[in-house]
Scaffold this active site. Sequence first.
Site, PDB file in Angstrom:
ATOM      1  N   GLU A  54       0.821  -1.204   0.000  1.00  0.00           N
ATOM      2  CA  GLU A  54       0.000   0.000   0.000  1.00  0.00           C
ATOM      3  C   GLU A  54       0.860   1.261   0.000  1.00  0.00           C
ATOM      4  O   GLU A  54       0.530   2.244  -0.664  1.00  0.00           O
ATOM      5  CB  GLU A  54      -0.939  -0.010   1.207  1.00  0.00           C
ATOM      6  CG  GLU A  54      -2.057  -1.032   1.118  1.00  0.00           C
ATOM      7  CD  GLU A  54      -2.952  -0.821  -0.095  1.00  0.00           C
ATOM      8  OE1 GLU A  54      -3.118   0.334  -0.536  1.00  0.00           O
ATOM      9  OE2 GLU A  54      -3.480  -1.810  -0.612  1.00  0.00           O
ATOM     10  N   THR A  60       2.372   5.589  -7.489  1.00  0.00           N
ATOM     11  CA  THR A  60       3.219   4.777  -8.357  1.00  0.00           C
ATOM     12  C   THR A  60       2.410   3.650  -8.981  1.00  0.00           C
ATOM     13  O   THR A  60       1.555   3.058  -8.325  1.00  0.00           O
ATOM     14  CB  THR A  60       4.398   4.189  -7.564  1.00  0.00           C
ATOM     15  OG1 THR A  60       5.029   5.234  -6.819  1.00  0.00           O
ATOM     16  CG2 THR A  60       5.420   3.555  -8.482  1.00  0.00           C
ATOM     17  N   LEU A  97      12.383   4.557  -6.694  1.00  0.00           N
ATOM     18  CA  LEU A  97      10.926   4.487  -6.545  1.00  0.00           C
ATOM     19  C   LEU A  97      10.305   5.854  -6.319  1.00  0.00           C
ATOM     20  O   LEU A  97       9.126   6.061  -6.579  1.00  0.00           O
ATOM     21  CB  LEU A  97      10.574   3.542  -5.390  1.00  0.00           C
ATOM     22  CG  LEU A  97       9.134   3.049  -5.285  1.00  0.00           C
ATOM     23  CD1 LEU A  97       8.690   2.365  -6.571  1.00  0.00           C
ATOM     24  CD2 LEU A  97       9.004   2.083  -4.110  1.00  0.00           C
ATOM     25  N   GLY A  98      11.101   6.801  -5.826  1.00  0.00           N
ATOM     26  CA  GLY A  98      10.628   8.169  -5.658  1.00  0.00           C
ATOM     27  C   GLY A  98       9.815   8.383  -4.395  1.00  0.00           C
ATOM     28  O   GLY A  98       9.513   7.450  -3.653  1.00  0.00           O
ATOM     29  N   TYR A 137      -6.514   6.662   4.427  1.00  0.00           N
ATOM     30  CA  TYR A 137      -6.567   5.647   3.378  1.00  0.00           C
ATOM     31  C   TYR A 137      -5.720   4.425   3.748  1.00  0.00           C
ATOM     32  O   TYR A 137      -6.197   3.287   3.709  1.00  0.00           O
ATOM     33  CB  TYR A 137      -6.091   6.198   2.025  1.00  0.00           C
ATOM     34  CG  TYR A 137      -5.826   5.050   1.082  1.00  0.00           C
ATOM     35  CD1 TYR A 137      -6.880   4.421   0.435  1.00  0.00           C
ATOM     36  CD2 TYR A 137      -4.551   4.507   0.946  1.00  0.00           C
ATOM     37  CE1 TYR A 137      -6.672   3.306  -0.354  1.00  0.00           C
ATOM     38  CE2 TYR A 137      -4.327   3.393   0.171  1.00  0.00           C
ATOM     39  CZ  TYR A 137      -5.395   2.795  -0.479  1.00  0.00           C
ATOM     40  OH  TYR A 137      -5.182   1.667  -1.232  1.00  0.00           O
ATOM     41  N   ASP A 155      -9.309   6.356  -2.423  1.00  0.00           N
ATOM     42  CA  ASP A 155      -8.164   6.842  -3.184  1.00  0.00           C
ATOM     43  C   ASP A 155      -8.699   7.404  -4.496  1.00  0.00           C
ATOM     44  O   ASP A 155      -9.914   7.567  -4.662  1.00  0.00           O
ATOM     45  CB  ASP A 155      -7.123   5.747  -3.392  1.00  0.00           C
ATOM     46  CG  ASP A 155      -7.583   4.659  -4.362  1.00  0.00           C
ATOM     47  OD1 ASP A 155      -8.790   4.611  -4.701  1.00  0.00           O
ATOM     48  OD2 ASP A 155      -6.740   3.847  -4.793  1.00  0.00           O
ATOM     49  N   CYS A 209     -13.794   1.472 -14.683  1.00  0.00           N
ATOM     50  CA  CYS A 209     -14.284   2.844 -14.496  1.00  0.00           C
ATOM     51  C   CYS A 209     -13.108   3.816 -14.569  1.00  0.00           C
ATOM     52  O   CYS A 209     -12.808   4.560 -13.642  1.00  0.00           O
ATOM     53  CB  CYS A 209     -15.008   2.945 -13.157  1.00  0.00           C
ATOM     54  SG  CYS A 209     -16.046   4.409 -12.972  1.00  0.00           S
ATOM     55  N   CYS A 219     -19.331  -2.850 -17.114  1.00  0.00           N
ATOM     56  CA  CYS A 219     -19.482  -2.502 -15.698  1.00  0.00           C
ATOM     57  C   CYS A 219     -20.553  -3.372 -15.042  1.00  0.00           C
ATOM     58  O   CYS A 219     -21.696  -3.414 -15.510  1.00  0.00           O
ATOM     59  CB  CYS A 219     -19.849  -1.030 -15.553  1.00  0.00           C
ATOM     60  SG  CYS A 219     -20.163  -0.529 -13.848  1.00  0.00           S
ATOM     61  N   CYS A 225     -25.699   3.120 -11.768  1.00  0.00           N
ATOM     62  CA  CYS A 225     -24.804   4.274 -11.888  1.00  0.00           C
ATOM     63  C   CYS A 225     -25.585   5.488 -12.371  1.00  0.00           C
ATOM     64  O   CYS A 225     -26.086   5.515 -13.510  1.00  0.00           O
ATOM     65  CB  CYS A 225     -23.667   3.956 -12.858  1.00  0.00           C
ATOM     66  SG  CYS A 225     -22.519   5.335 -13.109  1.00  0.00           S
TER      67      CYS A 225
END
Length: 395
Positions: A54, A60, A97-98, A137, A155, A209, A219, A225
């Site tokens: 996570e 990324t 990886l930043g 999150y 997210d 989506c 979907c 929706c």
Amino acid sequence: MSPRKRTESRALPAPVSPERHTALHGPLLSWYDRNKRDLPWRRTRDPYAIWLSEVMLQQTQVSTVIPYWERFLARFPTVKALASAPLDDVLSGWKGLGYYSRARNLHRAAQEVVERFGGKLPSTAEELLTLPGFGRYTAGAVASIAFGEEAPIVDGNVARVLSRLFEVEGLPGDRDREATLWALASALVKGERPGDFNQALMEHGATVCRPESPLCLLCPVRDGCIAFKKGRVDELPPAKVRAAPRKLFLALAVWPHAGTLLFARRADKGLFGGLWELPAVEVEEDTPEAEATERLSTTLGAPLTLEGTLDSVRRQLTHRDLTLRLLRVTGATRPTKSAAFQELRWCTPQEAEALGMSTAMQRALDAALGHGVMGGEAVPAKKAPGRGGRRATGR
């Protein structure tokens, strides 16, 4: 009613009815069971491995994360192994990886898990939120996926799915919109397999989506929706307007001596916080080399002589357009400490490979070595692993 109270009332959506919950929860879980991607962290129940995935997945893409996750786990297989490792080793394992603050927070959190929880991650989102680097999150993801708690997550992918399903208005980052999305996520996660349901929402946003060209015909909850019914799928959520990247120019001291180069470790906060680099100072685009050298002298606390300009390296970061100007310098006094940096160290290029260094600074080092600054043949630049885009579109 006061304006403040009216604003707060808009942040709370109508409760999700039992019928609506049933129409969304079950079909999304069934769809996930049939269509989920085979990702390595979905094959483990180890909370530490799930937590690591996570953290790495923030900002990324999945394809970039997989090899990093596997290598990092092999190097630091447990929370205790990570907690006891030197920070330099952790940052070295993260190299390329930043967003290195993630690695620093991961390391600090591992140490707190050992000190406060005996080396085992706490099982509730409430307790996880007390650890460094755990926002709402990440706490919800780990608590639900690893421990089965009915903890919500939002997210970029989940926000997009919920915005379309429930026709949630507002720009990303708007406080009322965020409160609405979290309230919806909290209502929907209740029921069987909360961890899988949260992953189903993310998977659905990443593969069906999508931000552009969503696959509405595939979907599983299309009939429920609101955006689809009203022809507003392309409108929701509205795109966030991003500011143009700021141009940033750094002058780097390339100072060879007796087979080594001078490296500096930055302060923990700010750009490239806590990482190693060829000592750098911020300059303007038109700053003359002589003035840039003088600024480096002041920063290092040692008189420098400019021997020449080697190269310029450009890197596009999320919020910055970065240009690194490599100045080959020398000096009679070789510093071992500086108030501007946490630490100075003279290292051979081979020893520098173990330092936690950003991809931009690694590129600068490769360029310097490519110019033969160590007195031998030029060294070809290494190809660093690429980084993906933001997680909201790539998980």
